[in-house]
Design an enzyme around this catalytic site. Structure first.
Site, PDB file in Angstrom:
ATOM      1  N   ARG A   1       0.859  -1.184   0.000  1.00  5.80           N
ATOM      2  CA  ARG A   1       0.000   0.000   0.000  1.00  5.80           C
ATOM      3  C   ARG A   1       0.896   1.235   0.000  1.00  5.80           C
ATOM      4  O   ARG A   1       2.093   1.159   0.228  1.00  5.80           O
ATOM      5  CB  ARG A   1      -0.928   0.016   1.222  1.00  5.80           C
ATOM      6  CG  ARG A   1      -0.228  -0.289   2.526  1.00  5.80           C
ATOM      7  CD  ARG A   1      -0.806   0.434   3.699  1.00  5.80           C
ATOM      8  NE  ARG A   1      -0.717   1.871   3.557  1.00  5.80           N
ATOM      9  CZ  ARG A   1       0.402   2.568   3.790  1.00  5.80           C
ATOM     10  NH1 ARG A   1       1.536   1.952   4.130  1.00  5.80           N
ATOM     11  NH2 ARG A   1       0.405   3.878   3.657  1.00  5.80           N
ATOM     12  N   GLY A   2       0.266   2.382  -0.255  1.00  3.40           N
ATOM     13  CA  GLY A   2       1.011   3.624  -0.416  1.00  3.40           C
ATOM     14  C   GLY A   2       1.178   3.908  -1.896  1.00  3.40           C
ATOM     15  O   GLY A   2       1.593   3.038  -2.664  1.00  3.40           O
ATOM     16  N   ALA A   3       0.836   5.129  -2.311  1.00  7.60           N
ATOM     17  CA  ALA A   3       0.802   5.443  -3.743  1.00  7.60           C
ATOM     18  C   ALA A   3       2.121   5.150  -4.462  1.00  7.60           C
ATOM     19  O   ALA A   3       2.130   4.461  -5.484  1.00  7.60           O
ATOM     20  CB  ALA A   3       0.383   6.904  -3.938  1.00  7.60           C
TER      21      ALA A   3
ATOM     22  N   GLN B   1      -3.175   2.150  10.052  1.00  5.03           N
ATOM     23  CA  GLN B   1      -1.849   2.265   9.433  1.00  5.03           C
ATOM     24  C   GLN B   1      -0.911   3.136  10.263  1.00  5.03           C
ATOM     25  O   GLN B   1       0.300   2.916  10.275  1.00  5.03           O
ATOM     26  CB  GLN B   1      -1.972   2.840   8.015  1.00  5.03           C
ATOM     27  CG  GLN B   1      -2.589   1.890   7.002  1.00  5.03           C
ATOM     28  CD  GLN B   1      -4.076   2.143   6.828  1.00  5.03           C
ATOM     29  OE1 GLN B   1      -4.760   2.568   7.772  1.00  5.03           O
ATOM     30  NE2 GLN B   1      -4.595   1.889   5.637  1.00  5.03           N
TER      31      GLN B   1
ATOM     32  N   ASP C   1      -2.368  10.549  -2.347  1.00  4.79           N
ATOM     33  CA  ASP C   1      -2.547   9.490  -3.335  1.00  4.79           C
ATOM     34  C   ASP C   1      -2.854  10.053  -4.716  1.00  4.79           C
ATOM     35  O   ASP C   1      -2.641   9.382  -5.719  1.00  4.79           O
ATOM     36  CB  ASP C   1      -3.675   8.552  -2.898  1.00  4.79           C
ATOM     37  CG  ASP C   1      -3.253   7.686  -1.723  1.00  4.79           C
ATOM     38  OD1 ASP C   1      -2.779   6.570  -1.965  1.00  4.79           O
ATOM     39  OD2 ASP C   1      -3.373   8.143  -0.574  1.00  4.79           O
TER      40      ASP C   1
ATOM     41  N   ASN D   1      -6.303  11.703  -0.192  1.00  3.65           N
ATOM     42  CA  ASN D   1      -5.408  11.000   0.723  1.00  3.65           C
ATOM     43  C   ASN D   1      -6.257  10.149   1.660  1.00  3.65           C
ATOM     44  O   ASN D   1      -7.490  10.159   1.600  1.00  3.65           O
ATOM     45  CB  ASN D   1      -4.545  12.003   1.500  1.00  3.65           C
ATOM     46  CG  ASN D   1      -3.375  11.336   2.199  1.00  3.65           C
ATOM     47  OD1 ASN D   1      -2.656  10.541   1.588  1.00  3.65           O
ATOM     48  ND2 ASN D   1      -3.177  11.622   3.470  1.00  3.65           N
ATOM     49  N   LYS D   2      -5.606   9.429   2.540  1.00  3.76           N
ATOM     50  CA  LYS D   2      -6.290   8.519   3.456  1.00  3.76           C
ATOM     51  C   LYS D   2      -7.433   9.235   4.177  1.00  3.76           C
ATOM     52  O   LYS D   2      -7.304  10.386   4.584  1.00  3.76           O
ATOM     53  CB  LYS D   2      -5.288   7.969   4.467  1.00  3.76           C
ATOM     54  CG  LYS D   2      -5.869   7.013   5.497  1.00  3.76           C
ATOM     55  CD  LYS D   2      -6.581   5.830   4.855  1.00  3.76           C
ATOM     56  CE  LYS D   2      -5.685   5.033   3.946  1.00  3.76           C
ATOM     57  NZ  LYS D   2      -6.419   3.952   3.234  1.00  3.76           N
TER      58      LYS D   2
ATOM     59  N   HIS E   1      21.753  28.312 -22.499  1.00  2.00           N
ATOM     60  CA  HIS E   1      23.212  28.182 -22.343  1.00  2.00           C
ATOM     61  C   HIS E   1      23.864  28.754 -23.595  1.00  2.00           C
ATOM     62  O   HIS E   1      23.667  28.231 -24.699  1.00  2.00           O
ATOM     63  CB  HIS E   1      23.592  26.714 -22.162  1.00  2.00           C
ATOM     64  CG  HIS E   1      25.082  26.499 -22.110  1.00  2.00           C
ATOM     65  ND1 HIS E   1      25.844  26.844 -21.015  1.00  2.00           N
ATOM     66  CD2 HIS E   1      25.949  25.988 -23.029  1.00  2.00           C
ATOM     67  CE1 HIS E   1      27.113  26.550 -21.255  1.00  2.00           C
ATOM     68  NE2 HIS E   1      27.201  26.036 -22.470  1.00  2.00           N
TER      69      HIS E   1
ATOM     70  N   HIS F   1      27.278  31.528 -25.374  1.00  2.00           N
ATOM     71  CA  HIS F   1      28.707  31.848 -25.316  1.00  2.00           C
ATOM     72  C   HIS F   1      28.949  33.309 -25.692  1.00  2.00           C
ATOM     73  O   HIS F   1      29.679  33.610 -26.651  1.00  2.00           O
ATOM     74  CB  HIS F   1      29.470  30.921 -26.260  1.00  2.00           C
ATOM     75  CG  HIS F   1      29.202  29.472 -26.019  1.00  2.00           C
ATOM     76  ND1 HIS F   1      29.895  28.719 -25.103  1.00  2.00           N
ATOM     77  CD2 HIS F   1      28.275  28.638 -26.561  1.00  2.00           C
ATOM     78  CE1 HIS F   1      29.429  27.476 -25.097  1.00  2.00           C
ATOM     79  NE2 HIS F   1      28.436  27.400 -25.972  1.00  2.00           N
TER      80      HIS F   1
END
EC number: 5.3.1.23
Length: 660
Positions: free
Chosen positions: A46-48, A192, A233, A243-244, A540, A542
């Site tokens: 679990r966890g995104a 959790q 999430d 989220n949760k 970038h 010169h």
């Protein structure tokens, strides 16, 4: 498994079975797609970020399973990818991980595995960067003493693959000696916070107290909390945070009590294809999670339940979203996916104010550490109560305005590429099917970023006419999320067209796909700036006077003072500026490494630099701003030459730790 919670070992995905914690550290070995889907839906994984990386390896497992004599059954692998992506609907990372690995399908199983392994390695780097940015922000917003932070659910290495997001930030604060304790919500119904976060904090030796979810608001009311830090999430285009379940009520309480509410998540969790929180599908879970715990029934049989796994916090309650790229201020300002794509919302950190003696003076703050509106930190604050340096063109975009010509690029209608996010009404199945149909074509040719390419080509022709990009020298890029559009190698900048661009990954400078042209040899300088500084475009070049002034100066800074043009360089002071000079290595990636290290260690460095005897690099929120800063620096160096000024000093301002 050391510091990682996920590994690839001998053809199997190996991870920690989070259902067994905190009483047992059990290893889970996954070798089939069915096993992976079961592990994700049962919250063993679990966890995104963790399910995103796991989903990527799941597609590899599908390809290994459906290969015969080295030939992959594309249709069956795609069907399995659909199943994996649909295992949990709310977290955007799962489908993201599946798509990213599936994109390598035409190149074979090894290419798919390499991509998944890169995602695994990348996750740790991304999380550490986000955690560090978040810790910096917390210390700017909160009182200068050891802090008491409240967190919800689990956002550590178990929810990611390494380091963690919100919990990673707490670990950074702990290592700095800036954390008194963490208050951990138990996080009903599956605990959790109690089972996983408290276990991780104990492992890390971080002081903490566990509390019931419904006590969090009272902890804020009784001044037990300095800030709330959570993960996410999914973060939509308007800044809504899924989220949760329980996160929304924390945000409401934090706003009422004047406490910062900070969301920490990887950029991959941002979903600009979804316009607002109203469009998020919130997963509903089974009644048994509410009516009992384990084998113990806590309610009568047949009791009906309301059990959403997530809630959605509106953007106006979020102080800041923090990703690996820095602080996303005022996350609620972008109201549509189109605005979010063109808007450059990452800003520089708020500048500390100074008094007449030159000593740092902190902004006036309210209880809880939020800068007061109108305080000395800034004349303006965002809707999330974060001070910002001043109104810029990107601020106009938050009110619905489009960027002016040459200031920022936007893709023309109908010219989107494979790398564009899906339309808001596109289902996962539709997106994956389209991806499978187009991936071979995309890996054979160069995708066009038409709008950016035209803007880059136009500015390159102008700088070529000045003599700053002679022959095929010099390069320009624009960043869009994880991708940079950069000028191709070996091309005269006076003849450049929109087709002479290459897409590269910001993370490692690698071309996105096989292309008829190679990226500039100095691409690593551009990506180093993007990883270390808040920027959307890099130039970038010169120019002669700036290049001449830097000859012989190595690993030092050049200090200019007393010139009006200093105001155009984007530094902290309108009167004096210290510009770093980097050693010109024959191995260009080494220059990029030096630049990234310096900018990371010196977040207040100006958005311009010298490379000794080589040229200058400038960056900004828009391509026009980056060009303007390069022009101001060259004009400043020309003034020094023409006036014969002798008060331009060379010093080691900040290079002590970087000198070799």
């Amino acid at each position: 498994m050391d510091e990682n919670s996920i590994a690839w070992v001998e053809g199997a995905l190996v991870t920690i079975d989070q259902r067994a914690l905190p009483h047992e550290l059990r290893e889970l070995r996954i070798t089939t797609v069915d096993d992976l889907i079961d592990a994700i839906t049962a919250l063993a994984i679990r966890g995104a970020p963790a399910i995103g990386v796991s989903g990527a390896f799941g597609v590899v497992i599908a390809a290994l399973t459906h290969s015969t004599a080295g030939v992959v059954d594309t249709e069956r692998v795609t069907a399995e990818a659909h199943r994996i992506a649909d295992a949990r609907p709310t977290a955007v990372n799962l489908a993201w991980g599946v798509r990213r690995t599936l994109a390598k399908l035409p190149q074979g199983v090894q290419a798919m595995l390499d991509e998944a392994l890169e995602m695994l390695a990348e996750d740790g780097r991304v999380n550490l960067a986000a955690a560090t940015h978040a810790a910096d922000l917390v210390q700017r917003l909160c009182p200068a003493r050891p802090l008491r932070i409240l967190t919800h659910c689990n956002t550590g290495r178990l929810a990611t693959t390494a380091v963690g997001t919100a919990l990673g930030a707490l670990n950074v604060l702990h290592q700095r000696g800036a954390l008194a304790e963490v208050i951990v919500d138990e996080t009903r119904p599956l605990l959790q916070g109690a089972r996983l976060t408290a276990w991780e904090l104990t492992e890390a030796g971080i002081p903490h107290r566990l509390t019931i979810d419904s006590a969090a608001a009272w902890a804020m009311a009784t001044e037990e909390v300095d800030a709330v830090i959570v993960g996410a999430d999914r973060i939509t285009a308007d800044g809504s945070v899924a989220n949760k379940i329980g996160t929304y009520m924390l945000a409401l309480a934090a706003r009422h009590h004047g406490i910062p509410f900070i969301v920490v998540a990887p950029e991959s969790t941002r979903d600009i294809a979804t316009a607002s929180g109203r469009d998020i599908v919130v997963e509903q879970r089974g009644a048994h999670e509410v009516t009992g715990f384990g084998s113990v029934a806590t309610a009568l049989d047949g009791t009906r339940t309301f059990n959403p796994a997530f809630d959605v916090t509106p953007p106006e309650l979020v102080t800041a979203v923090v990703t690996e790229f820095g602080v996303l201020e005022s996350p609620g300002e972008a109201r549509t996916a189109a605005d979010a794509q063109t808007q450059r919302m990452y800003r520089e950190p708020p500048a500390a104010n100074t008094n007449g003696s030159g000593l740092q003076r902190a902004p006036e703050v309210t209880k809880g550490g939020l800068p007061k509106r109108g305080s000395s930190a800034s004349s303006e604050v965002t809707s999330g109560d974060l001070p910002k340096r001043g109104a810029t063109e990107s601020d106009a975009l938050t009110n619905g305005a489009r960027p002016s010509s040459g200031s920022a690029w936007e893709p023309e209608p109908g010219t989107g590429s494979f790398f564009d996010p899906p339309a808001p009404d596109t289902t996962t199945d539709e997106y994956l099917a389209a991806l499978t149909r187009s991936v071979t074509e995309l890996t054979q040719g160069q995708p066009k970023a038409a709008g950016a390419g035209r803007d880059i080509a136009a500015i390159a022709r102008g700088l070529y006419a000045k003599g700053w990009m002679p022959g095929t020298a010099g390069n320009i890029s624009v960043r869009e999320g994880h991708i940079a559009i950069v000028t191709a190698s070996g091309m005269s900048k006076g003849e450049l067209t929109e087709n002479d661009m290459v897409l590269v990954r910001v993370a490692d400078s690698a071309p996105i796909a096989a292309a008829r042209r190679k990226p500039s040899a100095e691409t690593t300088i551009h990506t180093a700036v993007y990883r270390a500084a808040a920027s959307a475009a890099v130039v970038h070049v010169h120019p002669p006077h700036a290049t001449a002034l830097s000859v012989g100066a190595t690993d030092v800074t050049v200090r200019f003072s007393g010139f009006e043009l200093i105001k155009g360089l984007g530094g902290n002071s309108p009167h004096t500026i210290d510009i770093p000079v980097f050693r010109n290595h024959a191995d260009v990636p080494t220059i990029g490494t030096d630049i990234e290290r310096y900018l990371t260690d010196h977040p207040d460095a100006p958005p311009v630099l010298f490379i000794a005897g080589h040229g200058i690099t400038a960056w900004g929120e828009t391509l026009a701003q980056a060009r303007d800063r390069a022009e101001c620096l060259e004009a400043l160096c020309e003034l020094v030459t023409l006036t014969g000024r002798r008060d331009i000093t060379v010093g080691d301002h900040g290079f002590e730790e970087d000198s070799q």
